[in-house]
Design a protein around this motif. Structure first.
Motif, PDB file in Angstrom:
ATOM      1  N   PHE A   1      17.794  25.361  40.078  1.00 30.41           N
ATOM      2  CA  PHE A   1      19.160  25.869  39.959  1.00 30.41           C
ATOM      3  C   PHE A   1      20.011  25.453  41.143  1.00 30.41           C
TER       4      PHE A   1
ATOM      5  N   PRO B   1      47.565  41.422  51.770  1.00 25.07           N
ATOM      6  CA  PRO B   1      46.386  40.900  51.071  1.00 25.07           C
ATOM      7  C   PRO B   1      46.660  39.737  50.124  1.00 25.07           C
TER       8      PRO B   1
ATOM      9  N   GLU C   1      43.877  37.476  48.448  1.00 26.01           N
ATOM     10  CA  GLU C   1      43.575  37.682  47.027  1.00 26.01           C
ATOM     11  C   GLU C   1      43.544  36.357  46.291  1.00 26.01           C
ATOM     12  N   ALA C   2      44.588  35.564  46.558  1.00 30.11           N
ATOM     13  CA  ALA C   2      44.652  34.264  45.882  1.00 30.11           C
ATOM     14  C   ALA C   2      43.436  33.424  46.220  1.00 30.11           C
TER      15      ALA C   2
ATOM     16  N   LEU D   1      40.483  34.455  47.212  1.00 31.39           N
ATOM     17  CA  LEU D   1      39.290  35.032  46.595  1.00 31.39           C
ATOM     18  C   LEU D   1      39.233  34.669  45.123  1.00 31.39           C
ATOM     19  N   PHE D   2      40.385  34.717  44.481  1.00 27.56           N
ATOM     20  CA  PHE D   2      40.446  34.384  43.061  1.00 27.56           C
ATOM     21  C   PHE D   2      39.982  32.942  42.829  1.00 27.56           C
TER      22      PHE D   2
ATOM     23  N   VAL E   1      36.246  32.700  43.342  1.00 26.82           N
ATOM     24  CA  VAL E   1      35.428  33.205  42.234  1.00 26.82           C
ATOM     25  C   VAL E   1      35.473  32.236  41.059  1.00 26.82           C
TER      26      VAL E   1
ATOM     27  N   LEU F   1      33.281  29.288  41.890  1.00 31.32           N
ATOM     28  CA  LEU F   1      31.882  29.676  41.834  1.00 31.32           C
ATOM     29  C   LEU F   1      31.418  29.851  40.391  1.00 31.32           C
ATOM     30  N   VAL F   2      32.269  30.526  39.585  1.00 34.90           N
ATOM     31  CA  VAL F   2      31.898  30.721  38.183  1.00 34.90           C
ATOM     32  C   VAL F   2      31.716  29.379  37.497  1.00 34.90           C
TER      33      VAL F   2
ATOM     34  N   LEU G   1      28.477  27.810  38.705  1.00 30.15           N
ATOM     35  CA  LEU G   1      27.306  28.547  38.211  1.00 30.15           C
ATOM     36  C   LEU G   1      27.072  28.287  36.726  1.00 30.15           C
ATOM     37  N   LEU G   2      28.145  28.359  35.931  1.00 30.77           N
ATOM     38  CA  LEU G   2      27.973  28.178  34.487  1.00 30.77           C
ATOM     39  C   LEU G   2      27.474  26.781  34.161  1.00 30.77           C
TER      40      LEU G   2
ATOM     41  N   LEU H   1      23.954  26.466  35.012  1.00 33.58           N
ATOM     42  CA  LEU H   1      23.054  27.222  34.141  1.00 33.58           C
ATOM     43  C   LEU H   1      22.719  26.421  32.891  1.00 33.58           C
TER      44      LEU H   1
ATOM     45  N   MET I   1      46.485  39.099  37.905  1.00 33.80           N
ATOM     46  CA  MET I   1      45.488  38.371  38.682  1.00 33.80           C
ATOM     47  C   MET I   1      44.253  39.214  38.917  1.00 33.80           C
TER      48      MET I   1
ATOM     49  N   LEU J   1      40.302  38.288  38.212  1.00 34.03           N
ATOM     50  CA  LEU J   1      39.331  38.314  39.299  1.00 34.03           C
ATOM     51  C   LEU J   1      38.119  39.150  38.918  1.00 34.03           C
TER      52      LEU J   1
ATOM     53  N   GLY K   1      36.001  37.312  36.472  1.00 31.74           N
ATOM     54  CA  GLY K   1      35.265  36.249  37.161  1.00 31.74           C
ATOM     55  C   GLY K   1      34.079  36.804  37.916  1.00 31.74           C
ATOM     56  N   ALA K   2      34.318  37.890  38.645  1.00 31.12           N
ATOM     57  CA  ALA K   2      33.230  38.472  39.422  1.00 31.12           C
ATOM     58  C   ALA K   2      32.122  38.955  38.496  1.00 31.12           C
TER      59      ALA K   2
ATOM     60  N   ILE L   1      31.330  37.683  35.597  1.00 32.74           N
ATOM     61  CA  ILE L   1      30.574  36.517  35.133  1.00 32.74           C
ATOM     62  C   ILE L   1      29.597  36.057  36.212  1.00 32.74           C
ATOM     63  N   VAL L   2      30.054  36.067  37.465  1.00 27.02           N
ATOM     64  CA  VAL L   2      29.155  35.684  38.565  1.00 27.02           C
ATOM     65  C   VAL L   2      27.923  36.572  38.569  1.00 27.02           C
TER      66      VAL L   2
ATOM     67  N   VAL M   1      25.643  35.714  35.581  1.00 23.87           N
ATOM     68  CA  VAL M   1      24.909  34.459  35.776  1.00 23.87           C
ATOM     69  C   VAL M   1      23.788  34.653  36.789  1.00 23.87           C
TER      70      VAL M   1
ATOM     71  N   VAL N   1      19.912  33.889  36.071  1.00 19.96           N
ATOM     72  CA  VAL N   1      19.151  32.944  36.887  1.00 19.96           C
ATOM     73  C   VAL N   1      17.953  33.633  37.531  1.00 19.96           C
TER      74      VAL N   1
ATOM     75  N   GLN O   1      14.171  32.582  36.880  1.00 17.62           N
ATOM     76  CA  GLN O   1      13.341  32.048  37.946  1.00 17.62           C
ATOM     77  C   GLN O   1      12.101  32.891  38.182  1.00 17.62           C
TER      78      GLN O   1
END
Lengths: 440, 593
Positions: free
Chosen positions: A110, A311, A315-316, A318-319, A322, A325-326, A329-330, A333, B1, B5, B8-9, B11-12, B15, B19, B23
């Motif tokens: 992975f 913030p 925030e932007a 972090l968005f 994420v 990362l998503v 990750l997808l 996978l 937004m 967010l 998204g979190a 989904i993380v 996943v 995984v 594993q």
């Protein structure tokens, strides 16, 4: 919350040696002053300005591409370091190590998938980021040199991806790098030398593997990080992301009444003149000297479209993180990174293809080795470097496809589309002996 | 937004969960747990039962270094019951590995003791597969990118489905037995032994080299082919070489499935690695030239006459795996039954020593026999002087001509694909009707030098030959010969031979002729693959020297009907030009004495 628990908490926080307070010296901000203070009370947050323009935060302005590049780089660094615990850059061991990573190491497969797909995504994202910066005219003064730094980062990204491509030491890796370094060898005068320096030998072998490994894990990350730091520094010093002038509502004229004085003695006359005077827009200065030397600045009374970084910017960011990362990750996978047969020097595949981002180049090379492999790419890169010094007009900054910039936008779009078409041809439409094949 | 967010979190998180689950749940763990369960049920002592209750699944690994490259074998992680004799009745993977005396295992006090211990050998040394794999797909070598799929048990996605059933079975493990047990008649590797015998019996040794066995140069060196090719390739290539290598001229030998299997196992066992040898042995072997024994020592045959010895040799040296003699027919090369009536000693000796000295595009290998063997073989072939019994023209054609020219006269007989120039397509009426009958009669009677057209002059009477030709005209050509216009063609080349003429001829040839006849004038130009019959090889010395100037001049000037040879007089070549070209062709075929 019961009285007991609050009093317990109070007892803890009132202790003279408060552990929590020793780590987190500043409480979460609840006032504007606190929000502003985050930029200089936290190591990681001091990279951000106190305030950021609302325009810069619009998703449809940047699509977060620069951040995507950065986060992909971080993902690559983290997964890369984890992979480094198991990989050995030896021609006899590398492939077996890849097999072990895939089959025997927990999360090995992975993590390798994440590393590979993030790498491909980063090359694409860097290219798209470059396109965004161009189409929004964000390379214009004072941001010319940042563009140059960006082009350097683009080349470093390509080189990092290329050096990493060899490490699995399978047929795909070996022959892709053979093709890529052979193209480098076509350069006049220095070509052969350059190829030998890259490979440490006349052919791809143990020397090349070691060299590429060192470049990939140490040299290039350090150089890249340095340039990224310069890139971010420049962004701060240039006043944040480029934004259009109309966004500032205070541009324009204001009527001002000026009292008139008679010529002798200075007795005020009963007369006054009304003129329209241009407002000196506060040119944002970021040096301490600016505070002392600048013109009279109207502070606090002007309309601003800035918001606090804390913030909003966080925030932007972090968005975007994420989302990135998503995505990684997808894809990791559902799709496995390829691992083909172990290297067999006697069995070149037909066709032997360079990594996808060099296939446009390979397509050109199939027409002319020098012009396709060296000439045209060098001209393209030189044009990229010199772009902000060729186009010094200041119009159309901060807007997508500004009408005033029709010519440069068209030219750049042409350049981008032609490169993509060549790449698509090289990837899908070329088969054995580089003959035209249908992918359907 | 914010809600984006949150999604998204989420989904993380999902996943990560997937995984982690993926594993940390391994099939091998459940296999091991099942084993512990079953072993506990069968446990005889409490101590054993308790140890199995507390035993945790872990990866079982054997590292083998004594046999070449390091093998890291994790097969026992799933196949954990492999040394536990109580699991003989269980299904794979919890099945005991068989014991047998043939493998050297012995019984001591009612318990089997394994000769090839897992701690010494691991598993992949015998079975191939991928030792480092921990899933069935990886470990058994089902990944098409893995070069060593498990022998006899696993096929890969890109294998030809037609042959997969033939490639399964225990016999294939002999491939790896032979890596240590290299003796020629080792009892445990009957297929390897049979394959080795077939390698000689079928004539493979003539074209292919295997170190220590043969010295053929026409085909690839097979000394390490087991390392280079998987079993599906070896099988398919033996059955139909041209399906894998379109330009191959390897014959399709007559082999049944058993024979192909033995050959495949034998070839796969050629891995260039003999574990029984030390590095010093290997070096000594390499520097000592070996003469492969080809069966039949000289002394036992000393009493035989050369012809009798030749008779023995022709049957022993695999000649008949290609050629025909009486009732034995390889189906690939010409019939030798009447050779004594067709060729003389000199021709035969030259042909044996180097077939291409007489037939430049022959695919017959030059076997490296001692001269005496050639003398014996020639002597024997010269005894073949009995003509065929009288037959009707149709029977004669079928018996003697159809082998090359085909049942329907289309030039596609069983030998045709191996012959260059290809046998004439007799149904091509435009060609057949524009040549005088005398030309064909001469070709049949005297053969065509430089080609495989035999000399029938002494095998068939003139009457018989005429009857066959008439049969050919009636059955295949189906048109009557045309009135041939008289053409004014010089008997001899009007342009005298000279270096200048040759140079001019070469220039014209390069400009006009190489498209079909090739830059090397060997008939292999870029257009040659698209035309039938193929362009003439103009470096076929035997043919060129037997062809008159008149015939060359006529062919070039007026073309050859029924072929792609154009009438060059219509394309601007003058008589002098053509004369120069003929001189150029002759200059390429001067026989240096």
């Amino acid at each position: 919350m019961s009285d007991e628990s609050t009093s317990k908490w109070k007892v803890i926080t009132d202790l003279k040696t408060n552990v929590v307070k020793s780590i987190f010296r500043n409480p979460l901000p609840s006032s504007d002053r606190g929000r502003a203070a985050t930029s200089f009370t936290n190591l990681f947050l001091h990279i951000q300005p106190v305030k950021v323009s609302k325009h810069s935060l619009k998703p449809t302005y940047t699509f977060g591409l620069g951040l995507i590049c950065m986060f992909l780089f971080i993902i690559l660094a983290v997964t890369g370091v984890l992979l480094m615990f198991y990989y050995v850059p030896s021609t006899t061991q590398a492939y077996d190590r890849m097999l072990d990573l895939r089959g025997a190491v927990a999360f090995g497969g992975f993590l390798r998938n994440m590393h590979r797909w993030a790498a491909h995504a980063m090359v694409a994202a860097v290219f798209l980021h470059m396109c965004r910066v161009f189409f929004t005219g964000a390379y214009k003064p004072p941001r010319e040199f940042n563009w140059v730094v960006g082009v350097v980062l683009f080349l470093l990204t390509l080189f990092s991806s290329f050096t990493g491509y060899l490490l699995p030491w399978d047929q795909l890796a070996f022959w892709a790098i053979t093709v890529g370094t052979s193209i480098a060898g076509y350069a006049p005068l220095v070509g052969k030398e350059m190829k030998f320096v890259l490979l440490g030998d006349s052919n791809v072998g143990q020397e090349a593997l070691l060299r590429f490994y060192v470049l990939h894990i140490a040299v290039l990350p350090i150089v890249l990080s340095t340039f990224v730091a310069v890139h971010f520094w420049r962004i701060r010093k240039d006043g944040g992301l480029a934004k259009p002038e109309e966004a500032d509502e205070n541009a324009g004229f204001q009527t001002v009444t000026i009292p008139l004085y008679a010529q002798d003695g200075g007795v005020p006359m009963a007369a006054a003149a009304t003129v329209a005077a241009p407002i000196e827009l506060p040119r944002r200065t970021f040096t301490i000297q600016g505070l002392v030397r600048g013109p009279f600045v109207k502070v606090g009374k002007l309309k601003e479209d800035n918001v606090y970084s804390w913030p909003n910017l966080l925030e932007a960011e972090l968005f975007v993180f994420v989302l990135t990362l998503v995505g990684v990750l997808l894809v990791s996978l559902f799709f496995n990174a390829p691992l083909e047969e172990p290297v067999n020097v006697m069995h070149p595949p037909n066709p032997a293809k360079a990594p996808w981002y060099f296939l446009g180049l390979q397509e050109l090379v199939s027409y002319s080795a020098f012009w396709g492999g060296i000439g045209i790419p060098t001209i393209e890169v030189l044009m990229l470097f010199l772009l902000p010094y060729i186009d010094r007009t200041k119009v159309g900054v901060g807007r997508w496809f500004a009408k005033e910039r029709l010519l440069p936008n068209t030219l750049f779009m042409l350049f981008a589309v032609i490169n993509i078409i060549l790449m698509v041809i090289g990837i899908f439409f070329r088969g054995a002996n580089w003959e035209f094949v249908s992918p359907f | 937004m914010r809600w984006a967010l949150a999604i998204g979190a989420f989904i993380v998180l999902i996943v990560h969960g997937i995984v982690f689950y993926d594993q940390f749940t391994n099939r091998w763990e459940s296999q091991q747990k099942a084993y512990f369960e079953q072993a506990r049920v069968q446990a005889k002592t409490d101590a054993e039962r308790i140890s199995l209750e507390t035993r945790k699944p872990k990866i079982e690994q054997t590292i083998v270094t004594s046999f070449g490259d390091t093998h890291v074998d994790r097969c026992q992680t799933c196949h954990i019951a492999v040394d536990d004799p109580r699991f003989v009745t269980y299904q794979q993977p919890l099945h005991t590995h068989s014991y047998s005396e043939a493998m050297g295992d012995v019984q001591k006090n009612g318990r089997w003791e394994r000769r090839h211990k897992f701690s010494d050998f691991g598993c992949t040394i015998c079975h191939d597969g991928q030792g480092r794999g921990l899933t069935e797909f990886d470990a058994h070598g089902k990944d098409p990118y893995w070069p060593l799929p498990m022998l006899g048990y696993v096929s890969q996605k890109d294998w030809n489905k037609k042959y997969i059933p033939d490639l399964m079975g225990k016999d294939y493990i002999e491939v790896n037995c032979a890596q240590c047990h290299t003796e020629e008649k080792f009892a445990g590797t009957p297929h390897v032994a049979k394959g080795r015998t077939l390698f000689y019996e079928k004539g493979c040794y003539g074209c292919h080299r295997i170190e220590g066995m043969s010295a053929g140069t026409l085909g690839p060196d097979l000394s390490e082919v087991g390392n280079q090719r998987k079993v599906d390739y070896l099988w398919e290539h033996t059955v139909d070489p041209r399906s894998l290598v379109p330009t191959s001229f390897m014959p399709q030998f007559k082999l049944n499935d058993e024979e192909i299997k033995s050959l495949t196992i034998f070839l796969k066992s050629r891995r260039g690695m003999n574990f029984a040898e030390t590095a010093l042995d290997r070096y000594k072997f390499k520097v000592t030239p070996t003469v492969p024994q080809l069966g039949g020592t000289q002394e036992s045959e000393a009493k035989l006459t050369p012809a009798a010895r030749g008779d023995k040799l022709i049957h022993e040296r695999a000649c008949l795996s290609c050629h025909k003699l009486d009732n034995i027919d390889g189906g690939i090369s010409p019939d030798l039954s009447y050779e004594g009536l067709m060729r003389n000693d000199t021709w035969l000796m030259d042909h044996f020593k180097n077939p291409r000295s007489r037939t430049p595009d022959s695919v017959m290998p030059a076997f490296a026999f001692p001269n005496d063997d050639y003398v014996a073989l020639t002597a024997y072939l010269e005894t073949r002087t009995t003509p065929p019994p009288p037959m009707s023209p149709e029977q004669t054609y079928k018996a003697l001509c159809a082998r090359c020219h085909g049942e329907k006269g289309e030039g596609n007989g069983m030998s045709a694909v191996y012959l260059d120039p290809a046998p004439r397509n007799l149904t091509r009426a435009e060609f057949m009707t524009h040549k005088p009958e005398a030309r064909f009669m001469q070709a049949i009677a005297d053969g065509v030098p430089g080609t495989s057209m035999p000399v029938w002059g002494k095998v068939l009477t003139e009457q018989q030959r005429k009857a066959v030709l008439d049969y050919i005209y009636a059955t295949f050509v189906k048109e009557s010969p045309k009135e041939l216009k008289s053409r004014n063609v010089a008997e001899k080349n009007p342009v005298p031979m000279s270096p200048e003429s040759v140079a001019r001829g070469e220039a014209i040839f390069v400009a006009r002729c190489t498209g079909c006849h090739g830059r090397k004038a060997d008939g292999k130009g870029p257009n040659s693959l698209d035309i039938s019959p193929r362009p003439r090889n103009l470096r076929n010395t035997a043919f060129v020297n037997d062809t008159s100037d008149k015939r060359f001049i006529e062919s070039i000037t007026y073309g050859v009907e029924g072929t792609a040879m154009p009438p060059w007089i219509d394309y601007g070549l003058s008589q002098n030009d053509i004369g120069d070209i003929v001189n150029f062709i002759r200059s390429m075929n001067e026989v240096k004495r």
